[in-house]
Design a protein around this motif. Sequence first.
Motif: not given
Lengths: 152, 407
Positions: A33, A53-54, A74-78
């Motif tokens: 973030q 995948q995202s 769009d993936s917070l983890i990525i």
Amino acid sequence: MPTITEIEQSLIDDFAVLENWEERYDYLIELGQNLPPMDPELKTDDNKVHGCQSSVWFAIACKDEKISFQADSDSLIIKGIVAILEKLLSGQAAKDVENADLTIFNTLGLWKHLSSQRSNGVTAMLSHLKAAAILCQGKAAKTSSVDSEAGA
Amino acid sequence: MSRSILSARADFPILKETVNDHPLVYLDNAATTQKPELVLQAMDDYYRHYNANIHRGNHALAARATQAHEDARAKVARFLNAEDPKQIVFTRGTTESINLVAYSFGDAFIHEGDEVITTQLEHHSNYVPWELLCQRKGAKFREIPFDENGELNLEVFKNMLNERTRIVALNQVSNSLGTVNPVEEVIRLAHAAGVPVLVDGAQGVQHLGRDVQKMDCDFYAFSSHKMYGPMGIGVLYGKEKWLEAMPPFLSGGEMIDSVTSTKVTFNVLPFKFEAGTPYVAGPIGLGAAIDYLESFDLSELQAYEDGLLQYGLEQLADIPGVVIYGNPKQRSCIIPFNLEGVSAYDVGILLDTQGVAVRTGQHCTQPIMDALKIPGTVRASLALYNNKEDMDALIKGIHRVQKILKR
């Protein structure tokens, strides 16, 4: 500027003090973030990383033989993983990026399964960065975003 | 006397595994199911005691292996209520079964200007082979759309059927949304127009009816590994008139009758379509999986799985921020969902850290995701060994995921 190895060690230390997976993911997401926002104009199909995948966008620039990049997902983890790559490699000399031997993705207990997956795109992003780093060396100035020759 | 479904769990050794320090909660059954002891033993027994190449050997092991391979074919025929075992062709899986028809039937019967109808609800394996066939032949590729409930629009289908339609291909159950498609109605309409129908039973064979004569389908394709059998073996059932009229797909040993440098004649059904040394252990394992599946009463099994599905759907629907996709009249064993504003990938990763295995992404159904205008979903899918505790673990996992991601 600290070396890639120094930055890597300090990140590993940061994660090591966290007690459980929830806290580590929490921290990873926080890193994501805090990633500087990506210029929306760079979010093109050419800059999309395949094999994830995202959705992940990744734009590499080369200036004064230094590599920098912007990215978003769009993936917070990525996005967290991208932020780690950004801290490690953005602004570093192209030569050092080319030769970087990162161990962080194997040492953080958090992603013992993540790092072995092609789905998170780390492998693809790293190979784009290294390819761009090779092209970046010996060139006076090249400020365009990653193009097809760097294969984003 | 059928067994109680609640006893099934103990038959699957893998379900005792722990994942990330949690007991495994396996909810990725639409991708592949786990294997019961019975299947593992049958395959182990084959390799330990009677492994041999089949059909032409004249020694004891070859005879025993051949017998077991052909017994398995007969078992599949009975399982599907096929008229004759020669209508059962062993393939590597559903994908190969469909490709066999797309190439072989397509080669013989589809020409420029003809039309092929599939649906917007298909897995890529029942979509791309037809799309490519149409490109090769200059034929028209058409798809039946689905509505807001995730159900096929049969009115559109009726209008699509015409004198140029050569084949219709659809799945029994959508692997992405779980929609149970009205295959019998589609077949009735297609047959009235003189058009054969291929049914992709990959997500139906293990949960629903699979009586091919009752369905009256012309082709039925499925994979062993999604119905508790081994990976790498699948089945194509075909009506005899079609299989006889179709040219071979792959060529080589086993599929020939006589060979000279100028003329080749083909073996009889089903061997015409089975070139090369077959995967003997595969049908043997599949046969054991059929025995296993048939040890339960089908209507009891359906009631059990349906009860579990409804329980899971209701629990999930109660969580604020959860979006469930599709609302078909009949849904089978698949729960497709997302958390609002959260990437499916993140949900999958964070569930995995809690030992819960689901699948995330497009599920090989990009046309569905495009129609829903989403990049992908989380998909929890059930099998007969799942129970209420598994559903509760999923729900608990989702709450934790929300806690981590909500900031």
